[in-house]
Motif scaffolding. Structure first.
Motif, short mmCIF file in Angstrom:
data_model
loop_
_atom_site.label_atom_id
_atom_site.label_comp_id
_atom_site.label_asym_id
_atom_site.label_seq_id
_atom_site.Cartn_x
_atom_site.Cartn_y
_atom_site.Cartn_z
N THR A 140 0.80 -1.23 0.00
CA THR A 140 0.00 0.00 0.00
C THR A 140 0.83 1.27 0.00
O THR A 140 0.26 2.36 -0.08
CB THR A 140 -0.96 0.03 1.21
N ARG A 154 -6.12 1.38 -2.80
CA ARG A 154 -6.00 0.50 -1.63
C ARG A 154 -7.27 -0.33 -1.46
O ARG A 154 -7.20 -1.54 -1.19
CB ARG A 154 -5.75 1.32 -0.37
N ASP A 155 -8.41 0.32 -1.59
CA ASP A 155 -9.67 -0.41 -1.47
C ASP A 155 -9.79 -1.46 -2.58
O ASP A 155 -10.27 -2.56 -2.34
CB ASP A 155 -10.86 0.56 -1.53
N ALA A 187 -7.53 -4.36 -1.63
CA ALA A 187 -8.14 -5.14 -0.55
C ALA A 187 -9.23 -6.05 -1.10
O ALA A 187 -9.35 -7.22 -0.70
CB ALA A 187 -8.71 -4.21 0.52
N SER A 197 2.91 -5.52 6.02
CA SER A 197 2.37 -4.17 5.91
C SER A 197 2.30 -3.52 7.29
O SER A 197 2.11 -4.20 8.30
CB SER A 197 0.97 -4.21 5.29
N ASP A 236 0.18 -0.89 7.44
CA ASP A 236 -1.09 -0.18 7.25
C ASP A 236 -2.18 -0.93 8.01
O ASP A 236 -2.71 -1.95 7.55
CB ASP A 236 -1.42 -0.11 5.76
N PHE A 278 -5.64 -1.37 6.26
CA PHE A 278 -5.57 -2.35 5.17
C PHE A 278 -5.54 -3.78 5.72
O PHE A 278 -6.21 -4.67 5.19
CB PHE A 278 -4.32 -2.07 4.33
N GLN A 333 -8.87 -4.94 6.71
CA GLN A 333 -9.71 -5.26 5.55
C GLN A 333 -9.39 -6.63 4.95
O GLN A 333 -10.26 -7.23 4.32
CB GLN A 333 -9.53 -4.20 4.46
N THR A 334 -8.15 -7.12 5.13
CA THR A 334 -7.69 -8.22 4.29
C THR A 334 -7.35 -9.52 5.01
O THR A 334 -7.53 -10.59 4.42
CB THR A 334 -6.44 -7.79 3.49
#
Length: 556
Positions: free
Chosen positions: A144, A152-153, A156, A170, A172, A175, A178-179
């Motif tokens: 990211t 980024r979205d 993901a 990462s 982030d 992020f 989300q993943t």
């Protein structure tokens, strides 16, 4: 399906043991975050799995096709998108299908790869590796960095729909939430697994740390109690010596020469045994942390920067036109926008590093700006750390500078290292050291979190939240923006949208959840009051008066 397994992995880096006795399996569908402080061995672990590092002990059994998305990639000068992709495959049908799926048209093939944005380059790297082979396991190293929120979205969503497994390095946090479904942490030569996303890991980690501290305190208390009892029994033995002499041999008294002395001595032996059997608990390990504290130079003007009708064309593109904005002495601004929208250019215009085509910018005569460059260009690579800090702060004594560098984890001979020989993370720390010592009243920070581990990011967040001056921060990191920003600027299609609230309020505004402007104003006032009351508890006497005045103003 099992894709990869390791057994008793151990890696030494010179005299330093990075990790040992590491065992894990990866199966189809696993989505794993690999985290740890900078230098703990995350990249080394990945290199072992990819076969790039063979200097280790243990086993790695690979039963899958692995694709790797590196953190950095050196693109050939003048290379087109088509030439970049066909370096790995000539399967035109497959990569054209992927180009369409990832939102590119056929004309994009003729574009120079170095002219693509960071988000476009990330997508093209994915297309290249996916078109070249059937991929079972994706390894993504800081994917990211330099991506805007939209990309980024998208990434993901792509990872979520990917049928294989993924390992993601990462920092982030949004992020990762989300993943991933698991978090693997490398810490103190060990690899520990936690179920759930990053937020779930943080809760588990906090509970674990509290338990470790509780068990350590209980161990220390029990150890102290047994030692005190032993000392008391020893005193009884000494007191029972009929001739008033101190007894040096407890073995002597246990042979029955004196029943009282023998009884107390046996108790001493029993307590020694209990002390030996007491399960030892180590104090939970605490990493040394940097301790940044931004100091600001007082400024009397309420408005420190004011822009009128700013227009800028860059490389033939009309970046923005007729922008109007103001920065007040306590503004906390997050500058957001897609890659290529002109965020870094706008910072350089405010900094006077770049000219604009038309308009006017007024700056307070007392303004002193501190700038953090995304590419850390504001450091002289040939200077040592100490030389750079002394040049940037000629009014500070060397002793003060060296003491401060120690708080930033540069100690002893470290201060004589040349900046060009430092790691990226170390250069970021030097750049922040310049800002911390500089006593600025406006900070312009362009992607300041890149290359910092999560703990360092949280420390910088705390420092900015406590900072009394103004700042404008360019960042795509949602967690960071939520923590530090009280005003949102959004650059889009040449226009600057200014929202007078935090990111959560901005999201509500974009969704139409405010019935009218008064709803927003009231929520902002309430949140501002809550922040001021929180500051009031720990404020010094002089600052308390200022905070009370602000609260009274809000009440009106």
């Amino acid at each position: 399906m099992l894709l990869l397994e390791t057994k008793k992995l151990e890696k030494w880096f010179g005299a330093r043991n990075l990790f040992s006795d590491i065992n894990f399996n990866i199966y189809s569908g696993d989505k794993i975050a690999l985290i740890g402080r900078n230098g703990t061995g995350k990249t080394t672990m990945i290199n072992i799995l990819l076969g790039k590092d063979k200097d280790f002990s243990g086993e790695v059994n690979i039963k899958a096709n692995i694709a790797y998305l590196p953190q950095y990639y050196n693109y050939s000068q003048g290379q087109t998108v088509e030439e970049f992709i066909t370096e790995k495959t000539y399967n035109y049908g497959e990569f054209l299908k992927l180009m369409k799926k990832f939102g590119f048209n056929v004309e994009f093939l003729d574009r120079k790869i170095i002219d693509c944005s960071g988000g476009e380059q990330t997508k093209l790297q994915l297309i290249r590796i996916l078109a070249a082979q059937s991929v079972d396991l994706l390894v993504l190293d800081e994917p990211t960095n330099h991506l805007d929120l939209e990309t980024r979205d998208w990434l993901a969503s792509f990872i979520g729909s990917f049928n294989g497994a993924a390992i993601i390095i990462s920092h982030d946090r949004h992020f990762l939430d989300q993943t991933v479904k698991e978090v693997w942490e490398i810490n103190q030569q060990d690899l520990k697994n936690y179920s759930g996303n990053y937020s779930a890991y943080k809760k588990q980690k906090e509970i674990e740390l509290q338990r470790q501290y509780r068990e350590y305190r209980e161990y220390q208390a029990e150890k102290k109690r047994l030692k005190q009892r032993k000392q008391k029994q020893q005193q009884f033995v000494q007191k029972t010596d009929g001739k008033g002499k101190r007894t040096d041999s407890f073995w002597h008294v246990t042979k029955g020469m004196d029943s009282r002395k023998g009884r107390f001595a046996r108790r001493v032996k029993s307590l020694d045994s209990q002390l030996e059997k007491l399960e030892q608990k180590e104090k939970p390990y605490e990493h040394r942390q940097i301790n940044p504290d931004f100091d600001n130079k007082e400024i009397s003007s309420q408005i420190i920067v004011k822009a009128k009708q700013i227009t800028k064309t860059f490389s033939g593109l009309n970046l923005f036109q007729n922008l109007n904005f103001k920065i007040e002495k306590d503004s906390k601004i997050a500058l957001m926008g897609a890659n290529g929208s002109g965020k870094s250019v706008l910072l350089k215009i405010i900094l006077k590093e770049m000219r604009f085509d038309s308009g006017e910018i007024l700056r307070s005569s007392q303004l002193k700006i501190g700038y953090f460059s995304q590419k850390i260009k504001n450091l002289n690579q040939n200077n040592s750390i100490l030389e750079e800090l002394k040049i940037k702060n000629p009014d500070k004594d060397e002793e003060i500078i060296r003491t401060f560098l120690g708080s930033m984890l540069f100690e002893g001979k470290d201060v004589f290292k040349e900046i060009k020989n430092l790691s990226i993370g170390e250069r970021v720390r030097v750049a922040f050291a310049v800002l911390l010592l500089g006593e600025f009243n406006l900070l312009l920070l362009d992607e300041p979190l890149n290359h910092l581990d999560i703990e360092a990011r949280e420390i910088i967040e705390k420092a900015l939240k406590n900072y009394q001056g103004a700042f404008v921060v360019v960042s795509h990191n949602i967690y960071f923006i939520e923590e530090i920003a009280q005003e949102i600027w959004s650059l889009k299609k040449g226009d600057l949208e200014i929202f007078p609230g935090n990111y959560n309020q901005y999201q509500k505004f974009k969704k139409g959840e405010y019935k009218n402007g008064q709803d927003l104003t009231q929520e902002i006032i309430q949140m501002k009051k809550a922040e001021l009351y929180a500051r009031l508890e720990s404020a010094a006497a002089e600052e308390k008066d200022k905070i009370i005045n602000e609260l009274e103003t809000l009440a009106e």
